[in-house]
Design an enzyme around this catalytic site. Structure first.
Site, mmCIF file in Angstrom:
data_model
loop_
_atom_site.group_PDB
_atom_site.id
_atom_site.type_symbol
_atom_site.label_atom_id
_atom_site.label_comp_id
_atom_site.label_asym_id
_atom_site.label_seq_id
_atom_site.Cartn_x
_atom_site.Cartn_y
_atom_site.Cartn_z
ATOM 1 N N GLY A 139 28.331 -11.444 51.579
ATOM 2 C CA GLY A 139 26.940 -11.850 51.767
ATOM 3 C C GLY A 139 25.874 -10.865 51.361
ATOM 4 O O GLY A 139 24.686 -11.210 51.360
ATOM 5 N N ARG A 188 22.652 -22.814 39.688
ATOM 6 C CA ARG A 188 21.854 -22.197 40.748
ATOM 7 C C ARG A 188 20.366 -22.576 40.721
ATOM 8 O O ARG A 188 19.805 -22.900 41.761
ATOM 9 C CB ARG A 188 22.018 -20.676 40.742
ATOM 10 N N TYR A 231 19.561 -24.437 44.111
ATOM 11 C CA TYR A 231 18.889 -23.628 45.137
ATOM 12 C C TYR A 231 17.462 -23.276 44.760
ATOM 13 O O TYR A 231 16.844 -22.447 45.431
ATOM 14 C CB TYR A 231 19.606 -22.281 45.335
ATOM 15 N N CYS A 241 20.382 -34.969 31.400
ATOM 16 C CA CYS A 241 19.420 -36.017 31.732
ATOM 17 C C CYS A 241 19.078 -36.029 33.226
ATOM 18 O O CYS A 241 19.428 -36.962 33.954
ATOM 19 C CB CYS A 241 19.967 -37.371 31.293
HETATM 20 C C1 LIG Z 1 31.378 -17.085 49.964
HETATM 21 C C2 LIG Z 1 32.111 -16.225 50.902
HETATM 22 C C3 LIG Z 1 32.127 -14.834 50.717
HETATM 23 C C4 LIG Z 1 31.371 -14.138 49.607
HETATM 24 O O1 LIG Z 1 29.978 -14.189 49.761
HETATM 25 P P1 LIG Z 1 29.022 -13.357 48.780
HETATM 26 O O2 LIG Z 1 27.657 -13.724 49.226
HETATM 27 O O3 LIG Z 1 29.301 -13.810 47.391
HETATM 28 O O4 LIG Z 1 29.324 -11.916 48.982
HETATM 29 C C5 LIG Z 1 32.872 -14.076 51.595
HETATM 30 N N1 LIG Z 1 33.567 -14.642 52.628
HETATM 31 C C6 LIG Z 1 33.564 -15.983 52.834
HETATM 32 C C7 LIG Z 1 34.337 -16.538 53.963
HETATM 33 C C8 LIG Z 1 32.835 -16.809 51.991
HETATM 34 O O5 LIG Z 1 32.828 -18.129 52.205
#
Ligand SMILES: *Cc1c(COP(=O)(O)O)cnc(C)c1O
Length: 415
Positions: free
Chosen positions: A239, A312, A316, A342
């Site tokens: 994340g 993306r 998003y 389209c």
């Molecule tokens: C998507 C995901 C990640 C990776 O997230 P990033 O934002 O790309 O670092 C890690 N663990 C789990 C369980 C995920 O679903």
């Protein structure tokens, strides 16, 4: 930080000129910098060097087997969300004993296969899943490792589509269900609880949500201890955000220092599941401008890449920098960069000030994560080629799809 730079008005990755790549491989195509991926991985590894840890790259962020091979060679483990991703890790020469299986919807078939192959552990997201894994594990006469993925109800302050640790999200186990689950686990002999974890979302640009999540995990660990349950791992998920535009995410060092401070007096090993922060800024999408359309006071550059190639922006409303491969002098105009699909959501960028003409090449920056792996064949468009750049060399790591590839699984009805 991007892997792109200008030299003499020409855009480069490592020592390779993007215009040459377009000539050799055609467009659209994805390009990745080997050096950038290696540097990003090393930065993570070095930042956590002082504590026991394992990095499990999130395969879903970029699942090309050559990229996985590169990471496997550096000792990475892998976080997977399907049996298909497990097969990719094996094909890439990855170590199955370093694979963590995450995801809310693990099928019986995928679980069975993962147990047979002997992965490191399952990130369990519900009681039903727990029972399913225990059953399938017993059937193979095995004891499999599990970690519980809890939902700490934390606002990761990111886009709602990629926020995963709040109560209203489908992910993880609610804290109130945890105790019943622990009782259940103690009755099941074919599974072993080795850790707890969470993954609160993606593209997180502040430290605080991670620290709150870590506090939750530590509090749960304390509760487990009181009940005489000993675990060995804390999994903080992935994340960590990257800079697409003007975001100010914590550096890997800041992230690591803050987390290390929290876990250093436990005897727990930290599991990390970074995806975007390893590959995001190491890749770009190279596309050619087919047409320039002027309608009223709007200017459109229509490119040969569209939302099916890079989702993306459409999905998003994500902003990614768009750079001309050859810099021209002249007055800038404001363009919407749109693909040939389209749908009105088919855009790569809006209101971009550029000096461009038909036939010019554009690079969409920071497309190394959630780029190719989210692409589709919508509008019967062949998915782009993928190329790994290393120094002066360019390696084709996925050839461009053909129409024959696309219809190979279909057949006419013969009555
Ligand atoms: C998507 C995901 C990640 C990776 O997230 P990033 O934002 O790309 O670092 C890690 N663990 C789990 C369980 C995920 O679903």
């Amino acid at each position: 930080m991007s892997c792109l730079y200008y030299n003499d008005n020409q855009l480069f990755i490592e020592h390779v000129c993007l215009a040459d790549i377009a000539e050799q491989f055609g467009t659209p195509c994805y390009l990745y910098s080997k050096k950038c991926i290696i540097d990003n991985y090393r930065a993570f590894r070095d930042a956590f060097a002082d504590i026991p840890h394992q990095i499990c790259f999130a395969v879903k962020s970029n699942s090309n087997i050559a990229i996985l091979q590169l990471l496997a060679d550096m000792g990475a483990g892998f976080d997977i969300v399907s049996g298909g991703e497990l097969k990719r890790v094996i094909a890439a020469g990855g170590d199955h004993k370093k694979v963590i299986f995450s995801g809310v919807g693990k099928s019986e078939q995928d679980i069975e296969e993962a147990i047979r192959i002997g992965i490191f552990c399952f990130n369990v997201e519900s009681e039903q899943e727990l029972v399913r894994i225990a059953h399938l594990s017993a059937k193979q006469n095995k004891i499999v490792n599990i970690m519980l993925r809890v939902n700490p109800d934390i606002d990761a302050k990111t886009h709602s589509y990629i926020s995963t640790g709040m109560r209203e999200n489908k992910f993880g186990i609610e804290l109130i269900d945890l105790i019943t689950l622990l009782n259940k686990i103690s009755e099941l002999t074919s599974i072993k609880l080795i850790g707890i974890g969470c993954h609160i979302g993606s593209q997180i640009t502040e430290l605080e949500p991670f620290l709150l999540a870590m506090d939750h995990l530590l509090a749960i660990n304390a509760t487990l201890k009181e009940q005489g349950i000993k675990i060995q791992y804390l999994n903080i998920g992935g994340g960590l955000g990257i800079v697409y535009r003007d975001e100010t995410p914590p550096s890997v060092t800041e992230y690591a220092e803050a987390l290390q401070r929290k876990v250093s007096n436990t005897h727990l090993k930290l599991i990390l599941e970074p995806g975007r922060s390893i590959v995001g800024n190491a890749g770009i999408l190279l596309t050619k401008i087919e047409y320039i359309k002027n309608t009223g006071d709007k200017h459109f550059a229509i490119t040969d890449a569209g939302m099916n190639d890079l989702l993306r922006p459409a999905l998003y409303n994500a902003w990614q920098n768009i750079m001309p491969v050859t810099e021209h002098r002249g007055p800038e105009l404001s363009y919407d960069i749109a693909g040939p699909v389209c749908e009105s959501s088919d855009f790569l960028g809006r209101d971009r000030k550029l000096v461009i003409q038909p036939g010019d090449l554009l690079a969409i920056d920071c497309a190394g994560a959630y780029g190719f792996c989210m692409s589709s064949n919508y509008n019967s468009r062949c998915r782009p080629a993928e190329i790994l750049i290393s120094g002066h060399d360019a390696y084709l790591i996925r050839r461009r799809e053909t129409i024959e590839d696309m219809i190979a699984l279909e057949q006419l009805v013969v009555e």
